[in-house]
Design a protein around this motif. Sequence first.
Motif, PDB file in Angstrom:
ATOM      1  N   GLU A 207       0.838  -1.198   0.000  1.00  0.00           N
ATOM      2  CA  GLU A 207       0.000   0.000   0.000  1.00  0.00           C
ATOM      3  C   GLU A 207       0.873   1.248   0.000  1.00  0.00           C
ATOM      4  N   LEU A 208       0.346   2.262  -0.648  1.00  0.00           N
ATOM      5  CA  LEU A 208       1.071   3.523  -0.785  1.00  0.00           C
ATOM      6  C   LEU A 208       1.249   4.214   0.559  1.00  0.00           C
ATOM      7  N   LYS A 209       0.267   4.055   1.451  1.00  0.00           N
ATOM      8  CA  LYS A 209       0.350   4.721   2.760  1.00  0.00           C
ATOM      9  C   LYS A 209       1.543   4.229   3.565  1.00  0.00           C
ATOM     10  N   ALA A 210       1.974   2.971   3.309  1.00  0.00           N
ATOM     11  CA  ALA A 210       3.150   2.443   4.014  1.00  0.00           C
ATOM     12  C   ALA A 210       4.410   3.169   3.552  1.00  0.00           C
ATOM     13  N   LEU A 211       4.510   3.435   2.234  1.00  0.00           N
ATOM     14  CA  LEU A 211       5.663   4.179   1.719  1.00  0.00           C
ATOM     15  C   LEU A 211       5.655   5.610   2.257  1.00  0.00           C
ATOM     16  N   ALA A 212       4.454   6.208   2.344  1.00  0.00           N
ATOM     17  CA  ALA A 212       4.339   7.572   2.878  1.00  0.00           C
ATOM     18  C   ALA A 212       4.789   7.599   4.334  1.00  0.00           C
ATOM     19  N   ALA A 213       4.393   6.586   5.114  1.00  0.00           N
ATOM     20  CA  ALA A 213       4.774   6.527   6.535  1.00  0.00           C
ATOM     21  C   ALA A 213       6.279   6.317   6.687  1.00  0.00           C
ATOM     22  N   ALA A 214       6.843   5.454   5.825  1.00  0.00           N
ATOM     23  CA  ALA A 214       8.275   5.131   5.919  1.00  0.00           C
ATOM     24  C   ALA A 214       9.157   6.321   5.570  1.00  0.00           C
ATOM     25  N   THR A 215       8.621   7.259   4.781  1.00  0.00           N
ATOM     26  CA  THR A 215       9.413   8.433   4.391  1.00  0.00           C
ATOM     27  C   THR A 215       9.041   9.666   5.214  1.00  0.00           C
ATOM     28  N   GLY A 216       8.261   9.451   6.276  1.00  0.00           N
ATOM     29  CA  GLY A 216       7.918  10.558   7.171  1.00  0.00           C
ATOM     30  C   GLY A 216       7.030  11.608   6.536  1.00  0.00           C
ATOM     31  N   GLY A 217       6.225  11.199   5.562  1.00  0.00           N
ATOM     32  CA  GLY A 217       5.290  12.143   4.948  1.00  0.00           C
ATOM     33  C   GLY A 217       5.941  13.143   4.018  1.00  0.00           C
ATOM     34  N   SER A 218       7.115  12.793   3.477  1.00  0.00           N
ATOM     35  CA  SER A 218       7.851  13.756   2.637  1.00  0.00           C
ATOM     36  C   SER A 218       7.531  13.606   1.143  1.00  0.00           C
ATOM     37  N   LEU A 219       6.628  12.693   0.782  1.00  0.00           N
ATOM     38  CA  LEU A 219       6.340  12.467  -0.636  1.00  0.00           C
ATOM     39  C   LEU A 219       5.532  13.626  -1.223  1.00  0.00           C
ATOM     40  N   GLN A 220       5.831  13.948  -2.471  1.00  0.00           N
ATOM     41  CA  GLN A 220       5.164  15.065  -3.145  1.00  0.00           C
ATOM     42  C   GLN A 220       4.001  14.567  -3.999  1.00  0.00           C
ATOM     43  N   VAL A 221       2.882  15.251  -3.911  1.00  0.00           N
ATOM     44  CA  VAL A 221       1.704  14.892  -4.713  1.00  0.00           C
ATOM     45  C   VAL A 221       2.000  15.112  -6.196  1.00  0.00           C
ATOM     46  N   ASP A 222       1.581  14.153  -7.031  1.00  0.00           N
ATOM     47  CA  ASP A 222       1.717  14.292  -8.482  1.00  0.00           C
ATOM     48  C   ASP A 222       0.403  14.853  -9.034  1.00  0.00           C
ATOM     49  N   HIS A 223       0.426  16.138  -9.402  1.00  0.00           N
ATOM     50  CA  HIS A 223      -0.808  16.777  -9.852  1.00  0.00           C
ATOM     51  C   HIS A 223      -1.330  16.183 -11.163  1.00  0.00           C
ATOM     52  N   ALA A 224      -0.444  15.621 -11.961  1.00  0.00           N
ATOM     53  CA  ALA A 224      -0.889  14.966 -13.199  1.00  0.00           C
ATOM     54  C   ALA A 224      -1.755  13.744 -12.869  1.00  0.00           C
ATOM     55  N   ALA A 225      -1.370  13.004 -11.821  1.00  0.00           N
ATOM     56  CA  ALA A 225      -2.173  11.847 -11.404  1.00  0.00           C
ATOM     57  C   ALA A 225      -3.537  12.309 -10.889  1.00  0.00           C
ATOM     58  N   LEU A 226      -3.579  13.466 -10.225  1.00  0.00           N
ATOM     59  CA  LEU A 226      -4.857  13.983  -9.730  1.00  0.00           C
ATOM     60  C   LEU A 226      -5.753  14.427 -10.883  1.00  0.00           C
TER      61      LEU A 226
END
Length: 630
Positions: free
Chosen positions: A145-164
């Motif tokens: 799950e993506l939330k696990a990667l977000a947690a492992a990096t301390g919430g430093s991931l940047q949103v991809d506006h193209a995906a949105l």
Amino acid sequence: MTDRLTDTLTHRGPDGAGRYSHPAGDGEVHLGHRRLAIIDLSETGAQPMVSGGLALTYNGELYNAPELRAELAAAGVRFRGTSDTEVLLESWRRWGTDCLARLRGMFAFGIFDERTGELVLARDQLGIKPLFLLRRGAGVVFASELKALAAATGGSLQVDHAALVASLLYYWVPDSRCAFREAEKLPPGSWLRFRPGGRVDRGRFWHLKDVAAEGRERARAGEQPDLAAVVEESTRRHLLSDVPVATFLSGGLDSSYLTALAARDRPGISAYTIGFRAEDAKFEAMPDDLRYARQVAERFGVDLHEIEIAPNVLDLLPQMTYHLDEPIGDPAAINTFLICEAAREAGVKVMLSGMGADELFAGYRKHLANLLALRYQRVPRPLRRGLSGVVDRLPVASARRGYRSVRFAKRFLSFAELPEETAFRRSYTMYDQEELLALIDPDLAGTVDDVLTEHADIYEDNDLDDPADFVNRMCLGDARMFLPGLNLAYTDRSSMAASTEVRVPYVDVEVVKAAFAVPGDRKIVGRQGKAVLKEAASSILPREIVYRPKGLFSAPLRAWMSRDLAPLVREVVHDGVLVNSGFLRRDALARMVAEDAAGQRDFSKHLWHVLTLEYWYRGATSGSGQSQAA
């Protein structure tokens, strides 16, 4: 970091946890696992599984594990337990990446070879199980799950506006994109090998495009699959389990067929079905699916559990947004979660779902509508113009009820005169190009072009170039985009949120091969979608179930929007994070709300997705990764 990853995924595996570490080149490899024990509940099935220099962490089920085990045992392999995990590990030892095409099931795994220092990641043929990864320098972090990667990096991931932007178009994020810029999804049917020196090799062991082309050649040679036998065999294999298995039973064709077949093999099997508050179902003009589900249960001796869905959507919306990982605006995820939660409370860990049959056998309204559009284009232009003017003026709802037929007519006329690929896209996506451009930050106009071009590229990437292959071109597009991007994604995430495994017997490699060996004119006959599957199901199901009007595994969105969620919609439009950040334009959103409230257009689905996007974005940009309380 391994503990942070696995702690975030406790819901996927509450039955046990394990970790492994080993030197690899100049660094180390760490594997972690959360276990949902389904086959071989003993410690011999625990993970990460380490044996003879190989270490494996694996999520999924192999339905042909008994045959592979027998073949390996005949070659001298000695097994310690009865798990499919051990079968996978020993298959890898014997055949390496060549074993992947032999696997029949759903899987995502990482396997490390202590002798070579190589780590290989692999994902199943059709993308049933997820695998997210994040490359960091010469290293890689991966998780289910993506939330696990977000947690492992301390919430430093940047949103991809193209995906949105893509998620606004589709109401889900295509499998080729990821909501965070640095992360990616391993494509279905592929593997990645990371070598100690930093070199990365990529391979593909299965491609739907090739399967569809081979299927067409089989059809041309007059080879017609015995579909009833293929579906029956797949269903029987999907019942393989050391814990109780139940089914979803909506009363529609797909789930009724699977439930009937499963009940043959497992008499007295449990099934779960849902109903809605009477006032919601009436407002939405929803068919009475419960009546059909009860009929199937009674006929086949199934233990039916009925759940009325009158959810507190204000609480469930942020909860589901958290669990779904990416902005997915399909309220059916709520249904799946609540059914799985009820099943889990009753001690059921495994559910069978009819997911995938509509995509593979042309069962959606859009498939028939696109075929009808070809005929409509032959109607004289003045007549078409007149009809369009009349339909345009009709309301889609009054204060007391929605008019489903008017909604369908407006939808049909929005794409009926467009070229094939554009029409197909418009028949199931949320906006046309101009509407989407009017809704978002003008600086993202180029991204809209990219997203639309990507759809065209994927849709047109096939060897089905005969006009008669139109239906199978749509099915192939759905199996490559709609199925992994939306339906399999929300099914996996919402079921695992309730610590339940959902299996999808129609999304099986043998069923898929058979599906593409069926010509399009046998999938849609007259106005009957899924005709060939209905023919197969008629051998076991009563005609009333097989040929009933298609139901919707959805939710009473218009009712929710006009009542429960109306204040929240106002707040998001006037003071939401997406509006205040400039990503969405307040005036365009306000116009949608006004037109929806006046009954001119049905924007309930669009506005639901805006709410899911808002909640996802709040969590993703809060600085602490995705927060359930966001």
